[in-house]
Design an enzyme around this catalytic site. Sequence first.
Site, PDB file in Angstrom:
ATOM      1  N   HIS A  67       8.979  50.798  46.614  1.00 26.87           N
ATOM      2  CA  HIS A  67       9.016  52.114  47.571  1.00 26.87           C
ATOM      3  C   HIS A  67       7.677  52.447  48.133  1.00 26.87           C
ATOM      4  O   HIS A  67       6.835  53.121  47.571  1.00 26.87           O
ATOM      5  CB  HIS A  67       9.410  53.398  46.865  1.00 26.87           C
ATOM      6  CG  HIS A  67       9.626  54.671  47.671  1.00 26.87           C
ATOM      7  ND1 HIS A  67      10.846  55.624  47.252  1.00 26.87           N
ATOM      8  CD2 HIS A  67       9.342  55.040  48.742  1.00 26.87           C
ATOM      9  CE1 HIS A  67      10.743  56.547  48.162  1.00 26.87           C
ATOM     10  NE2 HIS A  67       9.792  56.050  49.021  1.00 26.87           N
ATOM     11  N   HIS A  69       5.096  52.965  51.810  1.00 26.63           N
ATOM     12  CA  HIS A  69       5.326  53.293  53.354  1.00 26.63           C
ATOM     13  C   HIS A  69       4.078  52.694  53.898  1.00 26.63           C
ATOM     14  O   HIS A  69       2.743  53.096  53.724  1.00 26.63           O
ATOM     15  CB  HIS A  69       5.296  54.565  53.847  1.00 26.63           C
ATOM     16  CG  HIS A  69       6.434  55.572  53.138  1.00 26.63           C
ATOM     17  ND1 HIS A  69       7.389  55.877  53.901  1.00 26.63           N
ATOM     18  CD2 HIS A  69       6.839  55.973  52.024  1.00 26.63           C
ATOM     19  CE1 HIS A  69       8.276  56.351  53.028  1.00 26.63           C
ATOM     20  NE2 HIS A  69       8.035  56.687  51.973  1.00 26.63           N
ATOM     21  N   ARG A  71       3.605  52.048  57.224  1.00 29.45           N
ATOM     22  CA  ARG A  71       3.635  52.806  58.626  1.00 29.45           C
ATOM     23  C   ARG A  71       3.409  51.846  59.715  1.00 29.45           C
ATOM     24  O   ARG A  71       3.439  52.453  60.898  1.00 29.45           O
ATOM     25  CB  ARG A  71       2.031  53.634  58.547  1.00 29.45           C
ATOM     26  CG  ARG A  71       1.877  54.636  57.492  1.00 29.45           C
ATOM     27  CD  ARG A  71       2.834  55.671  57.575  1.00 29.45           C
ATOM     28  NE  ARG A  71       2.609  56.778  56.474  1.00 29.45           N
ATOM     29  CZ  ARG A  71       3.712  57.568  55.948  1.00 29.45           C
ATOM     30  NH1 ARG A  71       4.930  57.306  56.403  1.00 29.45           N
ATOM     31  NH2 ARG A  71       3.310  58.405  55.086  1.00 29.45           N
ATOM     32  N   ASP A 158      14.705  57.038  54.051  1.00 28.31           N
ATOM     33  CA  ASP A 158      13.705  57.854  53.275  1.00 28.31           C
ATOM     34  C   ASP A 158      12.801  58.625  54.150  1.00 28.31           C
ATOM     35  O   ASP A 158      12.372  58.377  55.299  1.00 28.31           O
ATOM     36  CB  ASP A 158      12.920  56.897  52.332  1.00 28.31           C
ATOM     37  CG  ASP A 158      12.079  57.632  51.536  1.00 28.31           C
ATOM     38  OD1 ASP A 158      12.404  58.431  50.602  1.00 28.31           O
ATOM     39  OD2 ASP A 158      10.791  57.557  51.594  1.00 28.31           O
ATOM     40  N   HIS A 185      16.816  59.751  50.128  1.00 33.02           N
ATOM     41  CA  HIS A 185      15.894  60.923  49.843  1.00 33.02           C
ATOM     42  C   HIS A 185      16.830  62.173  49.583  1.00 33.02           C
ATOM     43  O   HIS A 185      17.074  62.845  50.474  1.00 33.02           O
ATOM     44  CB  HIS A 185      14.966  61.033  51.160  1.00 33.02           C
ATOM     45  CG  HIS A 185      13.958  62.044  50.920  1.00 33.02           C
ATOM     46  ND1 HIS A 185      12.540  61.735  51.073  1.00 33.02           N
ATOM     47  CD2 HIS A 185      13.960  63.389  50.668  1.00 33.02           C
ATOM     48  CE1 HIS A 185      11.896  62.953  50.536  1.00 33.02           C
ATOM     49  NE2 HIS A 185      12.705  63.837  50.583  1.00 33.02           N
ATOM     50  N   HIS A 238      12.198  58.595  43.916  1.00 37.33           N
ATOM     51  CA  HIS A 238      11.429  59.443  43.523  1.00 37.33           C
ATOM     52  C   HIS A 238      11.970  60.917  42.899  1.00 37.33           C
ATOM     53  O   HIS A 238      11.936  62.116  43.078  1.00 37.33           O
ATOM     54  CB  HIS A 238      10.433  60.029  44.620  1.00 37.33           C
ATOM     55  CG  HIS A 238      11.193  60.220  45.930  1.00 37.33           C
ATOM     56  ND1 HIS A 238      12.349  60.899  45.982  1.00 37.33           N
ATOM     57  CD2 HIS A 238      10.830  59.655  47.167  1.00 37.33           C
ATOM     58  CE1 HIS A 238      12.440  61.009  47.275  1.00 37.33           C
ATOM     59  NE2 HIS A 238      11.863  60.162  48.004  1.00 37.33           N
ATOM     60  N   ASP A 311       6.048  55.285  45.836  1.00 41.59           N
ATOM     61  CA  ASP A 311       6.225  56.280  47.065  1.00 41.59           C
ATOM     62  C   ASP A 311       4.845  56.335  47.899  1.00 41.59           C
ATOM     63  O   ASP A 311       4.281  57.367  48.363  1.00 41.59           O
ATOM     64  CB  ASP A 311       6.632  57.691  46.792  1.00 41.59           C
ATOM     65  CG  ASP A 311       7.236  58.145  47.935  1.00 41.59           C
ATOM     66  OD1 ASP A 311       7.228  57.696  49.210  1.00 41.59           O
ATOM     67  OD2 ASP A 311       7.524  59.652  48.174  1.00 41.59           O
ATOM     68  N   PHE A 329       3.351  65.700  54.205  1.00 40.21           N
ATOM     69  CA  PHE A 329       3.868  65.562  52.862  1.00 40.21           C
ATOM     70  C   PHE A 329       3.593  63.923  52.580  1.00 40.21           C
ATOM     71  O   PHE A 329       3.715  63.220  53.248  1.00 40.21           O
ATOM     72  CB  PHE A 329       5.285  65.648  52.633  1.00 40.21           C
ATOM     73  CG  PHE A 329       5.808  67.175  52.782  1.00 40.21           C
ATOM     74  CD1 PHE A 329       5.632  68.095  51.543  1.00 40.21           C
ATOM     75  CD2 PHE A 329       6.279  67.729  53.787  1.00 40.21           C
ATOM     76  CE1 PHE A 329       6.301  69.235  51.600  1.00 40.21           C
ATOM     77  CE2 PHE A 329       6.891  68.899  53.930  1.00 40.21           C
ATOM     78  CZ  PHE A 329       6.645  69.519  52.895  1.00 40.21           C
ATOM     79  N   GLY A 330       3.038  63.724  51.474  1.00 42.64           N
ATOM     80  CA  GLY A 330       2.850  62.531  50.888  1.00 42.64           C
ATOM     81  C   GLY A 330       1.315  62.190  50.262  1.00 42.64           C
ATOM     82  O   GLY A 330       0.564  62.766  50.713  1.00 42.64           O
TER      83      GLY A 330
END
Lengths: 430, 310
Positions: A67, A69, A71, A158, A185, A238, A311, A329-330
Site C-alpha cells: 500500500h 502512493h 503519485r 483507495d 478504503h 489501514h 500507506d 490527508f496522508g
Amino acid sequence: MDIKPLPEKLLLHGGTILDPKAQRSFTGDVLIIDGKIAEIGSVGSNTDSTKIDCSGLIITAGFCDLHVHFREPGREDKETLASGSRAALAGGFTRVCVMPNTSPPIDTPEMVGNIIDKAADLPVHIHPIGAVTQQQKGFELTEMGGLLETGAVAFSDDGLPISNGSVMRMALEYAGMFDVPVINHAEDLTLRNDGLMNEGRVSTQLGLPGNPALSEITMVHRDLELAVLTGSKLHVPHVSTAGAADLIRRLKAKSQNITAEVTPHHLFFNDEALKSFDTNLKVAPPLRSETDRQGLIQAVLDGVFDCIATDHAPHTIEEKEGTFDLAPFGMIGLESCFGAVNRVLVREAGLSLEKLVQLLTVQPRRIMGFDDDLLQVGKKAELTIFDPDLKYTFQVSDIHSKSANSPYVGHQLIGKARITINKGIIAKNH
Amino acid sequence: MLQNRHLLGLENYPREDIQTILDTAFSFREVLDRPVKKVPALQGKTVVNLFFENSTRTRISFELAQKRLSADTVNFAASSSSLKKGESFKDTAQNIEAMKIDAVVMRHPTPGAPWHLTKFVDAIIINAGDGTHEHPTQAILDMMSLQEKFGRIEGLKIGIIGDIRHGRVALSNIYGLITMGAEVTLCGPANLIPPFITDLGVTVNHNIDEVLEWADAINILRIQRERMGIGLIPSIREYRRLFGITTERLAQHKKEIVIMHPGPMNRGVEIDSSVADSDQAIILDQVLNGVASRMSILYLLLGGKIEQPK
C-alpha cells in the site's frame, strides 16, 4: 543512500540469516553471483568476492509493502515512481504495490501498462493496483480482466470508499473470477462527515470536527459480510480501530479469503499527538485513541493482521504548511516503517522479530500471490539486511521520498534497514 | 510575569496566571473609570490585529485596549477565502512579522491556527478565537465579570446554555472555570453538545429548568441561524420551547441568577429582550470588562512599560 550495481560476486558474511518462509534463523553467509543467490550457509571468506561484514545484522527476504502512493502520473511534484523507489529501498522494501488514485487514475489496461513500462528499469518491483471503478467514481466497474492481463495485481479505489453496497458486492463477485483481492478504503462518508481527526476526548478538547470510529467499523463490517457472501478475496487496508480489528478476527473464521493490514502510524501514534496541530499527523483513517492503538497491537499479537503496510502518502510542504483544515490527508512512511514497528511491536509489545519479519515479507507476498520463498539458491537476490538494535532519532536526512511529510521526525526509532539488494543493485543506508 | 509567552488557550493554563490576569484587569478597570482613560504602558509597542474572520466586537475591544495602553495598532482583515485561493497562511504571517511588530492578535476560522502561527513568527501571539476551539480572552472577561459580581469564582455554579459544539466560548470557559474551582453544567440540544465533553470535568443536563434552579449564573451562547435547516435545530420555536431563556421561565424560579451573554445576542431566540435588559443581566459589564481584560493580557504579555531609548 548509495545505490550501485551489484558486484559480480558478493559475499554477505557472518550475518543472522532469517528465513521467514522456513521460519528459521541461523548464523551464516549468503553468496550472490551475477545477481542470484549462489550459496547460503557457511561459505567462508576465502573467495574472490566482494565481502560485506554482516555481523550483528539480519539478512532476510526483501520487505514488501502492499500500500503506497507514488503519485505518478499527475502529481510528480509529490513523488514519482523513481523517487518512491528510493524511499522504498531506504526502508528495506524491494517490492511495493502502488495505489491507483493518481491523476488520471489507473483504471484502464493502458494506464496499467504505462506504470509497468516506467517501473521496469527501477530498482524496486512495482506492481500497480487497478481501480475498482471507472475514474474511481464508485459506480461502473473497470475492465478488470484487461487490467490484470497488463500487470495489475489487485483492485482498489483507495482514498475513496466504495460507498454503494451493491457496487462493492459486484466488485467482489467480478474480481472473484480472477481470484485477486479487492481493497476498499473503509470509511462511511456520511458518518465521517467533516471529520478531520478521531472523534473522542481529544477532538473535543481541540475543537476539531471528529471522525467517529463507527465510520470505519460499519463499512468494514459490510465489506466483511460481503466477502463471506461472495467468497471472494477481500483485503482490508489501514485498519485504525479496535472495533474493526475485532470484526476481522470474527469474520475471518467464516472465510479463508479475508486479509487485513495495519499501518505503522496507527500502531505508533494516538490522537493525543494531534495536540501539536502537526498537519503531518492528519491522515485518513485518522490516528485513533490509545485504546484503539492498544487494540490494534493486541490484534497483531493475535495474528489478526496479515501484514504491515505503510500507506506511504507523499504531500508537498506547501500543502502541509497550510492550516489543519486545508492540509491534505496522508503521511509518508516507507523510510520510518521498520524502526517504528520494530520499536512498538517487538520492543514494547513483545512480538518476536521472526513474526514481525513475516508481516513484512512472506505474508504480504502471499496475499498478492508473489513468490514468497526468496532465500533459495538460484533465486534472484531480493534481500534486506537490517540492524534490529540501532536506536536513532528519525531525521529529515533519513527521508528519500520527494516529500517530507513525516511525523516521525524527532521520534526515537529502533531498527533500520542497512542494505537492500534487489534487481541487480545494492543500496546502502548511511 | 506569566509563564507562557503567548495566550493561545486556557487548556492547562496555570491557575495563578489566570488570577494574575484577573487582578491586573481590575486595576485597569479603574483606569477605564477615570476621565483620562489612557496610560503609557505599551508606548512604542506595535500590535497587529490579524482577523481572518469577521468580528466587530472582539476586534474593537482589542483595538481599544491597545489604544488605552498607548500601543500602536494595525488592523489586518484577511478573508480566509483569499487563503483558499492560494495565498498562504505562512506568507501572510511572515509578511506581517517582517514589518517588526511585537504581538499578533489573531482570529481564524480553523482550530489550531494560532499554534500554527507560532511556527512561522517570533511575535507574541494572542488567540482571539480559533474556529470551534478556544477564545481565551472571552473566558477571561467572563471570569472577571463573575468575580466582580460574586467576589469569587471558586465554588460558583455556572450553567453554559446553547450550542456548545460549534462555539469557542464554551470550551475556553470550561477550561478556565474548572481551573478556578467553579462547577460547570452544560445545557443544550444533545446534538450540539460535543461527545466526550464530560471528560473535561463538566456535567451535562438537557433540562433547562433544572439548570436554572441549580446555577448561580448562566452564560447564554448565541444560536447561529446558519445552524438551522441542516438538521441541527428543528426550528426557533422548538429551541425556545426547550432552551430559550424567557421572562416566564425565569419567573418560575425564586432565586435571582446572573445572566451573561458573550454577544452578539439574538433577542427573541436564545434570550428574551426583557431578560437581556433586566437587572439580572451583566451583559454590558462583560463588554467593559472585555476591554480591561484585554488591556491586562496585553500588558502582562508585552512586558509593560518599556524604557525610553537613551
